[in-house]
Design an enzyme around this catalytic site. Structure first.
Site, PDB file in Angstrom:
ATOM      1  CE  LYS A 197      -1.828   2.765   2.870  1.00  0.00           C
ATOM      2  NZ  LYS A 197      -1.661   4.031   2.091  1.00  0.00           N
ATOM      3  N   GLY A 250       6.934   4.774   8.479  1.00  0.00           N
ATOM      4  CA  GLY A 250       6.121   5.982   8.644  1.00  0.00           C
ATOM      5  C   GLY A 250       6.323   6.541  10.040  1.00  0.00           C
ATOM      6  CB  SER A 251       4.338   8.961  11.959  1.00  0.00           C
ATOM      7  OG  SER A 251       3.081   8.318  11.897  1.00  0.00           O
ATOM      8  CB  THR A 252       6.870   7.120  16.374  1.00  0.00           C
ATOM      9  OG1 THR A 252       8.221   7.016  15.908  1.00  0.00           O
ATOM     10  CG2 THR A 252       6.757   6.432  17.714  1.00  0.00           C
ATOM     11  CD  GLU A 253      -0.002  10.387  15.639  1.00  0.00           C
ATOM     12  OE1 GLU A 253       0.796  11.098  14.970  1.00  0.00           O
ATOM     13  OE2 GLU A 253      -1.205  10.642  15.767  1.00  0.00           O
ATOM     14  N   GLY A 255       2.961   3.777  13.677  1.00  0.00           N
ATOM     15  CA  GLY A 255       3.626   2.500  13.984  1.00  0.00           C
ATOM     16  C   GLY A 255       2.971   1.798  15.164  1.00  0.00           C
ATOM     17  CD  GLU A 272      12.897   3.654   8.319  1.00  0.00           C
ATOM     18  OE1 GLU A 272      12.823   4.681   9.048  1.00  0.00           O
ATOM     19  OE2 GLU A 272      12.947   3.688   7.091  1.00  0.00           O
ATOM     20  CB  CYS A 306      12.702   8.719   9.133  1.00  0.00           C
ATOM     21  SG  CYS A 306      13.466   7.603   7.969  1.00  0.00           S
ATOM     22  CD  GLU A 403      10.209  12.275  12.263  1.00  0.00           C
ATOM     23  OE1 GLU A 403       9.150  11.671  12.542  1.00  0.00           O
ATOM     24  OE2 GLU A 403      11.124  11.763  11.600  1.00  0.00           O
TER      25      GLU A 403
END
Ligand code: ADP
Length: 499
Positions: A197, A250-253, A255, A272, A306, A403
Site C-alpha cells: 500500500k 512511517g510515523s511512530t504514532e 507504527g 521503521e 526520518c 520530529e
C-alpha cells in the site's frame, strides 16, 4: 534566498500516465476499487490535482490478500528455483533503469522533490536495491547444528529459512519508489508474496512499478498494489487475519497503531519509524566538510527524511562559525518547483505537512527560539518552506524534542565531549546520528555511546543496499537492508533427524 523560475515539460509518456485514471493491481490485473471510488493526488508545487487514483478499502485489501495467498500457496513464486527468482528481480531492475527518466519525472511531480535529485538518487538507488536483492535470492541459507547433548553421528540436525508467507507492506511518501524497493526487494528474494500500500500522497511511481512487474513476468498475485488512505486501506491490511507479516515505514504514532492492529493474528511486525537525530560537530572537525555536510543532513529532501540531522550540536568554540556557514548555505539554496532545473529544494509533500511544519516554527518562536535564516513559508502557492536555522532553543522545547519533518534545524552549542552524550540521547527516538571530528578515537567512542541504529562519522545520509538501517527505542523494530532484513521475511525451521 533565490527563487527558481523556468520549468521543463514532462515527457509525453509521463503526461499520459498522470492524465489517466489509475487503477489498482490485484492478481496480475488492473482493476477499479470495489466501491468505484477514487481519490486525488496533488502536485505539491502548485496545490493542483495531478491524478485520480482508485481508492482501495477493506474489500480491495481482502481481494489482494486472497490473490497473494493463492500465489504463495501455489508455489509459483516460493517454490521456483532461487536463480529464477533472482533473474526476475534483476529483470525488474533493468526495466526500471530503462525508464529512469520517466520514474524521476513522476516522482518529482507527485512528491515535489527536485527532478535532478530523483534522477540522481531515488531511481538509481531503487535499481541498485533490486539488483542487490536479486543476488540474495540464491544465498538464503540455514545451518547444520551439532546437537550438544548427543554424540556426533547420532542425529542430523539443520535449520532452513523459509519465506514467511503473505506480507503487507505500508510505505510513506518521502521516497515513494525507493521505499517500495526497500520493502519489495527482500520480500521477493525470500519468496514471499506481497500486498503493497503506497502512501495516499504519492501512489504514482508504485503504480508504474506495478506495470513493470507485469512486464518482467512475475506470476499473478505475487505483487499486488492497493492505493488508498491509511485509516482505511492501511488499517485493513495491518489487521487482516490472513497476512503473516506487516512491514511499515512511517510515523511512530502510526507504527503503534500498526502494532495494535497486528495483534489479532499475531502477525510479525517490522517498523521503521521517526527520528530526531543528533548531528554533532566537534571543534577539531574539518569545517569545510562539516558545514556543507550538516546542511545537507537537514535540507536534503526538504528535510523529509526520518534520519534528518535535525538537532545540530556544535562545540562552543566553533558554534558561531558553523551556524553562520549553515545559515549562508540555507540562504543560497534555490527553492522552487521540482521541474525547474535550477531548483535545489522543492515543496513539502502536502498542505497538511506545510501546516505542520509552520506550526512547529510558531511553537519554537513562542517558546523563545530565533531564526537566523528562514522561519516561514516561501511564497503563497504550493507547499514551500524556507530552509531554516533556529538558535536560542532549550532542550525541552517542542522544536528540539519532536520530529518536524521539514527543512528546519535547531543549532545547539555544547561545551565538551562528556556533556554531549546524555543530551544527544535525550530523545525518545534512536534512528541515526552524525559525528564530525578529526579524532578517530573520539569518533568511535561517541559512536559506541549513542543509542541509534546508524552512526555517520564525517559524512551524513550515506545509504547502501548492503548497510542495515533502522531504529533503537521508538524509532522502530527490526532493520531494513543488508542481510539483516532477510530475517524479517523468513521463518527458521529446525529439522532434527535420529540416525
Ligand atoms: P505521515 O504522518 O508522515 O504522513 P504516516 O505514518 O501517517 O506518515 O503514513 C505512512 C503510511 O502509513 C502511509 O502509507 C499511510 O497511508 C499509512 N497509514 C496512516 N495511518 C495508518 C493506519 N492507521 N493504519 C495503517 N496504515 C496507516
Amino acid at each position: 534566498m533565490a527563487t527558481a523560475t523556468s520549468a521543463i515539460q514532462p515527457e509525453p509518456s509521463v503526461a499520459t500516465f498522470v492524465a489517466r485514471k489509475q487503477k489498482m493491481l490485484i492478481n496480475g490485473k488492473w482493476v477499479e476499487a470495489a466501491s468505484g471510488k477514487t481519490f486525488p493526488t496533488f502536485n505539491p508545487a502548485t496545490g493542483e490535482i495531478l491524478s485520480h487514483v482508485a481508492e482501495g478499502d477493506r474489500e480491495d485489501i481482502d481481494r489482494a490478500v486472497k490473490a497473494a495467498r493463492a500465489a504463495f500457496e501455489s508455489g509459483a513464486w516460493s517454490r521456483i528455483s532461487p536463480s529464477e527468482r533472482g533473474r526476475l528481480i534483476w529483470k525488474l531492475a533493468d526495466l526500471i533503469e530503462k525508464h529512469l527518466e520517466e520514474f524521476a519525472q513522476l516522482e518529482s511531480l507527485d512528491n515535489g522533490k527536485p527532478l535532478c535529485i530523483a534522477r540522481a538518487a531515488d531511481v538509481p538507488l531503487t535499481v541498485d536495491h533490486f539488483r542487490y536483492y536479486a543476488g540474495w535470492a540464491t544465498k538464503i541459507e540455514g545451518n547444520t547444528i551439532p546437537m550438544s547433548f548427543a554424540r556426533p553421528g547420532t542425529y542430523h540436525a539443520y535449520t532452513v529459512r523459509e519465506p514467511i508467507g503473505v506480507v503487507g507492506q505500508i510505505i510513506p511518501w518521502n521516497f515513494p519508489l525507493l521505499m517500495a524497493a526497500w520493502k519489495l526487494g527482500a520480500a521477493l528474494a525470500t519468496g514471499c508474496t506481497v500486498v503493497l500500500k503506497p502512501a495516499e500522497q504519492t501512489p504514482l511511481t508504485a503504480l508504474r512499478l506495478g506495470e513493470l512487474i507485469l512486464e518482467a513476468g512475475f506470476p499473478d498475485g505475487v505483487v499486488n498494489i492497493v492505493p488508498g488512505y491509511g485509516e482505511t486501506a492501511g488499517a485493513a491490511l495491518a489487521a487482516h487475519m490472513d497476512v503473516d507479516k506487516v512491514a511499515f515505514t512511517g510515523s511512530t504514532e502510526v507504527g503503534k497503531l500498526i502494532l495494535q492492529a497486528a495483534a489479532g493474528n499475531l502477525k510479525k511486525v517490522s517498523l521503521e519509524l521517526g527520528g530526531k537525530s543528533p548531528n554533532i560537530i566537534f571543534d577539531d572537525a574539518d569545517l569545510d566538510a562539516a558545514i556543507p555536510g550538516s546542511s545537507m543532513a537537514i535540507f536534503f529532501n526538504q528535510g523529509q527524511c526520518c534520519c534528518a540531522g535535525s538537532r545540530l550540536f556544535v562545540e562552543k568554540k566553533v558554534f558561531d562559525r558553523v551556524v553562520d556557514g549553515v545559515a549562508q548555505t540555507a540562504a543560497k539554496i534555490r527553492v522552487g518547483p521540482g521541474f525547474d532545473p535550477a531548483t535545489e529544494l522543492g515543496p513539502l509533500v502536502s498542505e497538511e505537512q506545510l501546516r505542520r511544519v509552520c506550526g512547529y516554527l510558531d511553537s519554537g518562536f513562542k517558546e523563545g527560539a530565533k531564526a537566523v535564516v528562514g522561519g516561514s513559508r516561501h511564497g503563497d502557492k504550493g507547499y514551500f518552506v524556507k530552509p531554516t536555522v533556529l538558535v536560542d532553543t532549550r532542550d525541552n522545547m517542542k522544536v528540539v524534542q519532536e520530529e518536524i519533518f521539514g527543512p528546519v534545524v535547531t543549532a545547539i552549542p555544547f561545551s565538551e565531549a562528556g556533556e554531549i552524550i546524555p543530551r544527544a540521547n535525550d530523545t525518545m527516538y534512536g534512528l541515526a546520528a552524525g559525528v564530525w571530528t578529526r579524532d578517530v578515537k573520539k569518533a568511535h567512542s561517541i559512536a559506541s555511546k549513542i543509542k541509534a541504529g546508524t552512526i555517520w562519522i564525517n559524512c551524513y545520509n550515506v545509504f547502501d543496499a548492503a548497510l542495515p538501517f533502522g531504529g533503537y527505542k521508538q524509532s522502530g523494530w527490526g532493520r531494513e537492508m543488508g542481510h539483516e532484513v532477510l530475517k524479517n521475511y523468513t521463518e527458521v525451521k529446525s529439522v532434527c533427524s535420529a540416525l
